[in-house]
Every structure is written in structure tokens, then in C-alpha cells.
Scaffold this motif. Structure first.
Motif, mmCIF file in Angstrom:
data_model
loop_
_atom_site.group_PDB
_atom_site.id
_atom_site.type_symbol
_atom_site.label_atom_id
_atom_site.label_comp_id
_atom_site.label_asym_id
_atom_site.label_seq_id
_atom_site.Cartn_x
_atom_site.Cartn_y
_atom_site.Cartn_z
ATOM 1 N N UNK A 197 0.826 -1.213 0.000
ATOM 2 C CA UNK A 197 0.000 0.000 0.000
ATOM 3 C C UNK A 197 0.856 1.256 0.000
ATOM 4 N N UNK A 198 2.009 1.202 0.635
ATOM 5 C CA UNK A 198 2.923 2.334 0.557
ATOM 6 C C UNK A 198 3.349 2.577 -0.895
ATOM 7 N N UNK A 199 3.602 1.481 -1.605
ATOM 8 C CA UNK A 199 4.007 1.593 -3.002
ATOM 9 C C UNK A 199 2.892 2.188 -3.851
ATOM 10 N N UNK A 200 1.643 1.801 -3.558
ATOM 11 C CA UNK A 200 0.496 2.362 -4.274
ATOM 12 C C UNK A 200 0.436 3.875 -4.067
ATOM 13 N N UNK A 201 0.612 4.323 -2.825
ATOM 14 C CA UNK A 201 0.568 5.760 -2.536
ATOM 15 C C UNK A 201 1.673 6.502 -3.296
ATOM 16 N N UNK A 202 2.844 5.879 -3.384
ATOM 17 C CA UNK A 202 3.958 6.509 -4.092
ATOM 18 C C UNK A 202 3.648 6.645 -5.578
ATOM 19 N N UNK A 203 3.089 5.599 -6.168
ATOM 20 C CA UNK A 203 2.766 5.643 -7.592
ATOM 21 C C UNK A 203 1.663 6.671 -7.871
ATOM 22 N N UNK A 204 0.677 6.760 -6.977
ATOM 23 C CA UNK A 204 -0.385 7.743 -7.173
ATOM 24 C C UNK A 204 0.155 9.161 -7.059
ATOM 25 N N UNK A 205 1.099 9.369 -6.168
ATOM 26 C CA UNK A 205 1.724 10.682 -6.044
ATOM 27 C C UNK A 205 2.455 11.047 -7.329
ATOM 28 N N UNK A 206 3.118 10.057 -7.947
ATOM 29 C CA UNK A 206 3.844 10.288 -9.202
ATOM 30 C C UNK A 206 2.870 10.664 -10.329
ATOM 31 N N UNK A 207 1.740 9.977 -10.397
ATOM 32 C CA UNK A 207 0.739 10.282 -11.426
ATOM 33 C C UNK A 207 0.183 11.689 -11.234
#
Length: 617
Positions: free
Chosen positions: A225-235
Motif C-alpha cells: 500500500x505504501x508503493x500504491x501511494x507513491x505511484x499515485x503521487x507520481x501520477x
């Protein structure tokens, strides 16, 4: 699999493979490798503290609902052993009807308590989310420019929106529901062990197995879930940049490249989400398998105990009901734990921002700045944006109240940096900036900036009316004062030519207005604030020559009695300045009025000649 679904999966796969070769240019948030710690979750739950009194009736309703839920299976045992199949052998319909009536009453009470609990937990949860988002937004407005210099806007945006929204399930139903499930589980365990210790213990033997298996998934799920948050921040960062730069994208016909880049990022996000979601779903099957094993043990061992007349059929049925009610709260607690994992990933990112301290902060003993005269002094200022790379080298400037100062020089010479230090957007590495003899670090930021007006080249117009945008400089200004400020900078005529005059709605960034019109509004906004120090940072760069002549006439009157700093390349803007300071690579190379610097035939004269050559070319 349908062809459309297969095509979608192929696109994601291809985009993902291409994404591996892509070098992302956006700064990612640092990966969070901290272990799950309850102290941080307790910090999150502090936001519920103001609503403690409102939670009391909700908890009472939760307890009532739990008691009724635990009582109903016990009535089933009474109905079977004492009414349907009593020891006497004759069915007692009177007892059966009485038990049925009590059960109906309990179901109604349970329904009413659940309705009350669900309604008010959602209300309280939304209030908590409101408070958290308010606190976060309030805090990031206080952070210094250095904070925004190193983070893309999308990264900040995703904290206030996505990360806060990710906590909604936890606050609206997770906290109270988990309390209810814990009470229910404790009640069931106690009841089963009291009624028949051996059978209760046999059923419970599967619980440790379930926890051993599920605990192995915890770390993987949290990091997913941390990785998901990071990817969403990048988008979000890319979306913000793409929308801001859409004109450039279309001008250079780079829509396909922009779309390819976005597809790569989107595919990586989809893969991260699918991985986290798949790991989340493993909790359900683990609980279902454990429940099936527990049910098998219950009926296998329960039949043995009935055969040896240690328990009754009614007790076995009651056990079955309680065991069924036992696994449901465990399943819900597993979901709550998933919510906690999501909340942990989001709260870490939220508190990372909240824990960020402004690099330009107010000292405890800072005092409000009274009405100032406008004397400004830069005393041996050294400043650097990056450590080891000074932008200013020992700058010293003395400005008397009412003087107009022009700052000129090539790009990167340090002109805007001087302005940033005067507004205290940054603090110098060494040296002191003073206003009326006071170190501005000893002055509250609000009282300093309220007396310093700033007009930038890149004018920001907010969505709203023309009137609202001008009033932004002084929120308690009257309509007449707004009109007078607009007239003073020659903006009144073009405003009145708009469909609704001062009440004309403008979109975000004022896209319905020309560059020159936006600049005129920014002049009116700054002048309405009536600052003692007025800063014009390339403020006439986007205004045509005819409009600039009008503004120059207005500024002669408006700058009278005010200290002003002007950054400009146009000769007409700076030639009447009391003093012109020529900067080069963060150092003052020349200083004096226009005539003196022309006679000196140095750097300033070279800049003027270059401008004339450009205009005559």
C-alpha cells in the motif's frame, strides 16, 4: 476472456514493459521502511478526542447491539432443549412462542441500535476527516518556499486529497466496529468455554493457526500500500505538470509522447494496486478455510459428546450459531486490519508533511511590525539555494524611505533573490535584512508581509469575479476603494468593457483575460493593500507600450512616499529610479542613477545598448 479485456491487459503489459525502460523525471517520495507502530496510530486517533462525548451514546448502542447478538443463540438452545425437544418428550408451544417473541424483540432492538451506531459513526468520522484535512492544509500554508522547491505540486496535492480520503473507512466505521467485534469475540469465547470447556477449546484450536498465517502477510501488505501511494503521487505530479504545460505540449505536437509517458505511469500504478489488492484478498480465504476446519471439528467432536450424553442437541446447535458468529467478527477485524495498513501508509505520508518545520519560522519573541517608514537595509547578505552554491555574495544595500530602487542584471544575477529575502520567503545564510532598523527575523511574518506589496511578472488570478481578485489585496476594502485602485492603474476602462464589469467571472489563472489585463489587475490588487514597500518584479514585461505609458504616469503618484524595488529590463521603467543597482552572479558591480551609470560606460551602459540593438533589429 472477452477480446476487449484481453486487449486492455495487453496494453497494460506493453506499457508496463516500456515503463521499465523509462527514466522518470519526477521526484518520488522517499520509501517508508518503518515498522508498523501503534504510537503513530494513536497519534492519528487523537483527532477523535474532541468527539469523545459524542462517541459515548454510539458505544452504548454498540454494547446493546452486541448483547442482543450474543443473547439470541442462547435462546435457540432454550427453544430446542426446553420447548421443541424437552426431556418430557412433549413439545411446549407456550415456551416456544415466548422464546420466539423475545427473539423478535431482540432483533428489533439490535436493528435500532445498529441504525443509530452506523448513522452517528459516519457523522463523527466525517468530522474527524474534516479536522485532519483542515490541519494539514493549514500547516502546508505555513511551510516555507524551500519545502515547495523540492516537491512537485502533485505530490502535495495527493496528501491533502487521496491520503486523507484513504482514512475515511477507518474513521467512519472501522474504529467503532472493531470495538464491537472485539467485545463480541470476547463474549463468545467466554460463553463457549463456560458451557463446555472441552468443546470450546477444540473449536478455538484453529485460531492460533489463522493468526500465524495472517501475520506473515502483514509486512508485505503494508509495503504494497505504501508503493500504491507513491505511484499515485507520481501520477498526480505528472497530471499537474501536463495540465499546466498543455499549451507547450500542443505547440510542439508532443501529445502522443505525453500520452505514452502517462500510459507507462498508469500501468505501473495499476500493477501496484493489483498487487496490494491481491494481498489484501488473501485474508478472506485464510479465514474461510480456518472457519471450515473449526466447523468440522465442532460437529465431529460435538457428535461424540452427544453420543456420550455430555451435551444436548440444542447446545450443539447453539455452539454452531456462536461459532458462526465467531468467524464473522474475525473476518471483519481482518478487514479493519487492512484498513489500518492503508491508514498506516497514508498517515505516515500525512504526518511527514505535518512534522515538516518551516525553514523560515517565527521566533518566539517575534513582535508585530508597527506602521513603518520604509527604510530598508541589506547588510552583507550571503545566500544559497543549494549548500555550497551561493546565489548572493556579501550584498549590502541601504535604501531610504520613499526611494525607488531598480535592480538590473542578466538572468541568474540575483535580482529576484534579493526580493525573496526582503519578503522573507527565505532567510540568508549570513547577514541581516532590516526594515526601519529592525532585523526582519524578529518581526512576525504577517505584519511584515502585510506592509510589503509584491507584483510578479507571472500574475496569478484566482477563479471568481474581477472584484474578488482586486479585493484579495485587502479583504475589507469597499467597492469604491476597489474602483479607485483600478482607476489609478488604468484598469477601470477595460473592466467596464467586460460583460458584467467588476462582477465578471474569471476562470482559474484568468485565462479569459490577456496578459496585460491580468497584470493591471495585479497592480490594482497590490495598490489596494496600500503597502509601505512596493516590489515590482518584471511587472510591466507583459504590458504593451501604450498601456505601460499610462501605468508609468499612475506609478509616479502611487510610488510617492513609498519605498519601491523594481526589477525590469525596460529603460522606461528604470531610468527614473533614484538608484540603479547592477548585479552580476550575485555581486553588485555598479550602483548609481541612470545618468551616472551611463557616463561610467560600464556594465549598465552595455545592457542599455544591447536593449537598443534588440529593439532596433
Amino acid at each position: 476472456m472477452s477480446s476487449s479485456n484481453k486487449e486492455l491487459k495487453d496494453r497494460i503489459k506493453n506499457a508496463s514493459e516500456n515503463g521499465k525502460k523509462e527514466r522518470f523525471i519526477y521526484q518520488d517520495d522517499d520509501a517508508i521502511e518503518k515498522p508498523f507502530n501503534w504510537s503513530q496510530m494513536r497519534r492519528l486517533f487523537i483527532y477523535m478526542k474532541p468527539y469523545t462525548r459524542q462517541l459515548i451514546p454510539v458505544i452504548v448502542a454498540m454494547i446493546i447491539g452486541t448483547i442482543t447478538r450474543l443473547t439470541i443463540p442462547a435462546l435457540t438452545i432454550v427453544a430446542i432443549d426446553q420447548a421443541i425437544q424437552p426431556a418430557s418428550g412433549e413439545t411446549s408451544y407456550g415456551k416456544l412462542y415466548l422464546v420466539a417473541g423475545i427473539m423478535v424483540a431482540l432483533f428489533i432492538i439490535q436493528w435500532a441500535s445498529n441504525q443509530y451506531r452506523i448513522k452517528y459513526t459516519n457523522i463523527i468520522g466525517q468530522k474527524v476527516i474534516y479536522d485532519l484535512r483542515h490541519h494539514l492544509f493549514q500547516h502546508i500554508q505555513k511551510l516555507s518556499f524551500r519545502f515547495y522547491d523540492k516537491r512537485p505540486a502533485g505530490s502535495v496535492l495527493v496528501r491533502v486529497t487521496n491520503d486523507v480520503n484513504a482514512l475515511q473507512d477507518l474513521f467512519t466505521n472501522g474504529v467503532v466496529n472493531s470495538l464491537m467485534d472485539c467485545v463480541q469475540l470476547a463474549g463468545i469465547v467466554i460463553i463457549l468455554l463456560i458451557w463446555n470447556f472441552k468443546l470450546g477449546l477444540a473449536v478455538m484450536i484453529t485460531v492460533p493457526i489463522m493468526f500465524l498465517v495472517s501475520s506473515a502477510l502483514r509486512k508485505r501488505i503494508r509495503f504494497a500500500w505504501q508503493d500504491v501511494r507513491k505511484k499515485q503521487s507520481r501520477i498526480n505530479s505528472h497530471l499537474n505538470e501536463s495540465i499546466q504545460g498543455m499549451k507547450i505540449t500542443q505547440a510542439y505536437v508532443q501529445e502522443k509522447e505525453n500520452m505514452r509517458f502517462f500510459d507507462n505511469m498508469n500501468a505501473v500504478n495499476v500493477k501496484a494496486w493489483n498487487k496490494a489488492s491481491a494481498l489484501n484478498q488473501t485474508f478472506g480465504p485464510v479465514i474461510e478455510v480456518t472457519s471450515a476446519i473449526g466447523t468440522f471439528i465442532l460437529f465431529w467432536y460435538g457428535s461424540y459428546l452427544i453420543e456420550h450424553q455430555e451435551i444436548t442437541v440444542g447446545l450443539l446447535v447453539g455452539f454452531a450459531n456462536y461459532v458462526g458468529n465467531f468467524w464473522d467478527p474475525i473476518n471483519r477485524l481482518g478487514q479493519v486490519y487492512n484498513q489500518l495498513l492503508v491508514a498506516m501508509a497514508s498517515s505516515e505520508r500525512i504526518f511527514e508533511f505535518i512534522d515538516e518545520e518551516p525553514t523560515v519560522g517565527e521566533l518566539e519573541y517575534a513582535k508585530p511590525l508597527a506602521s513603518i517608514r520604509g527604510d530598508v537595509q541589506f547588510d552583507n547578505i550571503v545566500f544559497e539555494y543549494e549548500k555550497g552554491r551561493p546565489a548572493l555574495h556579501g550584498i549590502s544595500i541601504n535604501v531610504k524611505a520613499g526611494q525607488s530602487i531598480a535592480l538590473v542584471g542578466h538572468t541568474g544575477s540575483g535580482k529576484s533573490t534579493i526580493i525573496n529575502l526582503l519578503c522573507r520567503f527565505y532567510d540568508p545564510v549570513s547577514g541581516v535584512v532590516r526594515i526601519d532598523g529592525q532585523d526582519i527575523r524578529n518581526i512576525t511574518l504577517d505584519s511584515l508581509r502585510s506592509q510589503v506589496g509584491l507584483v510578479m511578472q507571472d500574475t496569478f488570478i484566482f477563479s471568481g469575479t474581477i472584484r474578488d481578485n482586486i479585493r484579495y489585496g485587502c479583504l475589507n476594502a469597499t467597492d469604491n476603494e476597489i474602483v479607485e485602485a483600478a482607476k489609478a492603474v488604468n484598469a477601470h476602462d477595460f473592466i467596464m468593457s467586460l460583460p458584467d464589469g467588476y462582477d465578471t467571472e474569471v476562470e482559474e489563472r484568468g485565462n479569459v483575460l490577456s496578459m496585460g489585463q491580468r497584470q493591471l489587475l495585479s497592480f490594482a490588487r497590490a495598490l489596494l493593500a496600500d503597502p509601505r514597500v512596493l516590489i515590482l518584479d518584471e511587472a510591466t514585461a507583459s504590458i504593451d507600450t501604450e498601456t505601460e505609458l499610462k501605468i508609468q504616469e499612475a506609478l509616479k503618484t502611487l510610488l510617492k512616499g513609498r519605498t519601491s524595488f523594481m526589477i525590469a529590463h525596460r529603460l522606461s521603467t528604470i531610468r527614473n529610479a533614484d538608484e540603479i543597482i547592477v548585479l552580476d552572479h550575485g555581486r553588485i558591480v555598479e550602483q548609481g542613477n541612470h545618468e551616472a551609470l551611463i557616463r561610467k560606460n560600464g556594465v549598465y551602459n552595455g545592457l542599455i545598448e544591447a536593449q537598443y540593438r534588440f529593439l532596433s533589429a
